[in-house]
Design a protein around this motif. Structure first.
Motif, PDB file in Angstrom:
ATOM      1  N   LEU A  99       0.816  -1.348   0.117  1.00 37.28           N
ATOM      2  CA  LEU A  99       0.099  -0.016   0.037  1.00 37.28           C
ATOM      3  C   LEU A  99       1.001   1.112   0.025  1.00 37.28           C
ATOM      4  CD1 LEU A  99      -2.275  -1.191   2.919  1.00 37.28           C
ATOM      5  CD2 LEU A  99      -2.770  -1.618   0.333  1.00 37.28           C
ATOM      6  N   GLY A 100       0.730   2.163  -0.889  1.00 31.88           N
ATOM      7  CA  GLY A 100       1.537   3.270  -1.021  1.00 31.88           C
ATOM      8  C   GLY A 100       2.347   3.179  -2.178  1.00 31.88           C
ATOM      9  N   PRO A 101       3.599   4.008  -2.137  1.00 35.34           N
ATOM     10  CA  PRO A 101       3.525   4.972  -1.072  1.00 35.34           C
ATOM     11  C   PRO A 101       2.626   6.244  -1.087  1.00 35.34           C
ATOM     12  CG  PRO A 101       5.292   5.490  -3.030  1.00 35.34           C
ATOM     13  CD  PRO A 101       4.247   4.324  -2.980  1.00 35.34           C
ATOM     14  N   THR A 102       2.597   7.020   0.045  1.00 32.92           N
ATOM     15  CA  THR A 102       1.721   7.900   0.163  1.00 32.92           C
ATOM     16  C   THR A 102       2.366   9.185  -0.767  1.00 32.92           C
ATOM     17  OG1 THR A 102       2.923   8.984   1.897  1.00 32.92           O
ATOM     18  CG2 THR A 102       0.812   7.439   2.320  1.00 32.92           C
ATOM     19  N   PRO A 103       1.937  10.375  -1.216  1.00 34.21           N
ATOM     20  CA  PRO A 103       2.573  11.029  -1.931  1.00 34.21           C
ATOM     21  C   PRO A 103       3.282  11.852  -0.937  1.00 34.21           C
ATOM     22  CG  PRO A 103       0.221  11.393  -2.150  1.00 34.21           C
ATOM     23  CD  PRO A 103       0.311  10.536  -1.155  1.00 34.21           C
ATOM     24  N   SER A 104       4.593  12.232  -1.489  1.00 38.09           N
ATOM     25  CA  SER A 104       5.649  12.950  -0.691  1.00 38.09           C
ATOM     26  C   SER A 104       5.298  14.380  -0.103  1.00 38.09           C
ATOM     27  CB  SER A 104       7.140  13.063  -1.462  1.00 38.09           C
ATOM     28  OG  SER A 104       7.202  11.799  -1.889  1.00 38.09           O
ATOM     29  N   HIS A 105       5.788  14.512   0.956  1.00 36.03           N
ATOM     30  CA  HIS A 105       5.388  15.967   1.455  1.00 36.03           C
ATOM     31  C   HIS A 105       6.737  16.327   2.242  1.00 36.03           C
ATOM     32  CE1 HIS A 105       1.067  16.211   1.113  1.00 36.03           C
ATOM     33  NE2 HIS A 105       1.083  15.059   1.139  1.00 36.03           N
ATOM     34  N   ASN A 106       7.160  17.666   2.387  1.00 30.18           N
ATOM     35  CA  ASN A 106       8.300  18.096   3.115  1.00 30.18           C
ATOM     36  C   ASN A 106       7.487  18.687   4.230  1.00 30.18           C
ATOM     37  OD1 ASN A 106       9.717  17.801   0.995  1.00 30.18           O
ATOM     38  ND2 ASN A 106       9.242  20.016   0.350  1.00 30.18           N
ATOM     39  N   LEU A 107       8.390  18.308   5.591  1.00 30.93           N
ATOM     40  CA  LEU A 107       7.755  18.358   6.893  1.00 30.93           C
ATOM     41  C   LEU A 107       8.643  19.281   7.693  1.00 30.93           C
ATOM     42  CD1 LEU A 107       6.641  14.806   7.944  1.00 30.93           C
ATOM     43  CD2 LEU A 107       5.161  16.547   7.145  1.00 30.93           C
ATOM     44  N   SER A 108       7.965  20.464   8.104  1.00 30.54           N
ATOM     45  CA  SER A 108       8.808  21.386   8.895  1.00 30.54           C
ATOM     46  C   SER A 108       8.942  20.699  10.220  1.00 30.54           C
ATOM     47  CB  SER A 108       7.917  22.640   9.134  1.00 30.54           C
ATOM     48  OG  SER A 108       7.481  23.001   7.799  1.00 30.54           O
ATOM     49  N   PRO A 109      10.005  21.193  10.948  1.00 26.43           N
ATOM     50  CA  PRO A 109      10.275  20.652  12.349  1.00 26.43           C
ATOM     51  C   PRO A 109       8.715  20.602  13.145  1.00 26.43           C
ATOM     52  CG  PRO A 109      11.908  22.024  11.829  1.00 26.43           C
ATOM     53  CD  PRO A 109      10.997  22.387  10.588  1.00 26.43           C
ATOM     54  N   LYS A 110       8.635  19.665  14.039  1.00 24.28           N
ATOM     55  CA  LYS A 110       7.372  19.398  14.850  1.00 24.28           C
ATOM     56  C   LYS A 110       6.159  19.345  13.931  1.00 24.28           C
ATOM     57  CE  LYS A 110      10.483  19.627  17.894  1.00 24.28           C
ATOM     58  NZ  LYS A 110      11.200  18.340  18.444  1.00 24.28           N
ATOM     59  N   GLN A 111       6.078  19.434  12.617  1.00 27.62           N
ATOM     60  CA  GLN A 111       4.992  19.208  11.767  1.00 27.62           C
ATOM     61  C   GLN A 111       4.439  17.680  11.956  1.00 27.62           C
ATOM     62  OE1 GLN A 111       5.245  20.542   7.887  1.00 27.62           O
ATOM     63  NE2 GLN A 111       3.253  19.901   7.455  1.00 27.62           N
ATOM     64  N   LYS A 112       3.101  17.480  12.043  1.00 34.53           N
ATOM     65  CA  LYS A 112       2.610  16.120  12.100  1.00 34.53           C
ATOM     66  C   LYS A 112       1.385  16.320  11.030  1.00 34.53           C
ATOM     67  CE  LYS A 112       1.179  14.323  15.935  1.00 34.53           C
ATOM     68  NZ  LYS A 112       0.209  14.229  17.141  1.00 34.53           N
ATOM     69  N   LEU A 113       1.288  14.998  10.094  1.00 33.15           N
ATOM     70  CA  LEU A 113       0.640  14.985   8.829  1.00 33.15           C
ATOM     71  C   LEU A 113      -0.045  13.794   8.785  1.00 33.15           C
ATOM     72  CD1 LEU A 113       0.424  16.442   6.066  1.00 33.15           C
ATOM     73  CD2 LEU A 113       2.078  14.613   5.346  1.00 33.15           C
ATOM     74  N   PRO A 114      -1.513  13.807   9.027  1.00 37.47           N
ATOM     75  CA  PRO A 114      -2.257  12.699   8.920  1.00 37.47           C
ATOM     76  C   PRO A 114      -2.074  11.613   7.795  1.00 37.47           C
ATOM     77  CG  PRO A 114      -3.771  14.401   9.042  1.00 37.47           C
ATOM     78  CD  PRO A 114      -2.070  14.988   8.681  1.00 37.47           C
TER      79      PRO A 114
END
Length: 143
Positions: A99-114
Motif C-alpha cells: 500500500l502506497g507510497p503516499t504522496p511525498s510531503h516536506n515536513l517542517s520541524p514538529k509538523q504532523k501529517l495525517p
C-alpha cells in the motif's frame, strides 16, 4: 485519482502487482520476487491489532489498522529541528500487496501529517510499515 496536497489525510494507491488498472480503477503494482529497496521492511509481521509507533532519522510514524474503515490510519511527524524533505509512507501486507507510497510531503520541524492508507480487499493477517524520506524511489507513472 485524488492526491491531497493540503495537510489533510494522505490518500495513496494500493499496489499489488504489475502496472495495471483494476476494475476499481486503482493503480496496482506487484513487486517482483527478490526486488527490494534499501531501508524497506521486507517481512509483514504485525498483527491486525498491533500499533506501529517507530521513530527513525527524526521521522515518527504512528499507524494502526482500523477494521471498520479497512484502512491504516495514523500520522507522520517530524520530531527533529530541521525540515524533512519528501517524507512518505508504505505498508506491506502478508498477502503480497504493498500500500502506497503516499504522496511525498516536506515536513517542517514538529509538523504532523495525517496518514490514511486504504487496505486491500484481499484478506491479510500480518503487516509492516515504514516511512521513507529523500529521493522519491517509488515514482510510478500511470496514464
Amino acid at each position: 485519482m485524488g492526491i491531497v496536497l493540503s495537510f489533510g489525510p494522505i490518500q495513496a494507491q494500493e499496489h499489488s502487482g504489475s502496472h495495471e488498472h483494476g476494475a476499481s480503477g486503482n493503480n496496482e503494482h506487484r513487486r517482483d520476487k527478490g526486488e527490494a529497496r534499501e531501508g524497506e521492511e521486507e517481512k509483514a509481521e504485525l498483527s491486525k491489532t498491533a500499533v506501529y509507533d517507530v521513530t527513525k532519522k527524526g521521522l515518527r510514524l504512528y499507524l494502526a489498522y482500523n477494521v471498520t474503515t479497512n484502512a491504516f490510519e495514523g500520522y507522520l511527524e517530524n520530531m527533529g529541528t530541521k525540515a524533512i524533505k519528501k517524507a512518505r509512507v508504505e505498508v506491506h501486507l502478508d498477502n503480497g500487496i504493498e500500500l502506497g507510497p503516499t504522496p511525498s510531503h516536506n515536513l517542517s520541524p514538529k509538523q504532523k501529517l495525517p496518514v490514511n492508507l486504504k487496505a486491500s480487499r484481499k484478506p491479510f493477517k500480518l503487516w509492516s510499515a515504514h516511512a521513507e524520506q529523500g529521493s522519491n524511489e517509488h515514482a510510478h507513472t500511470h496514464g
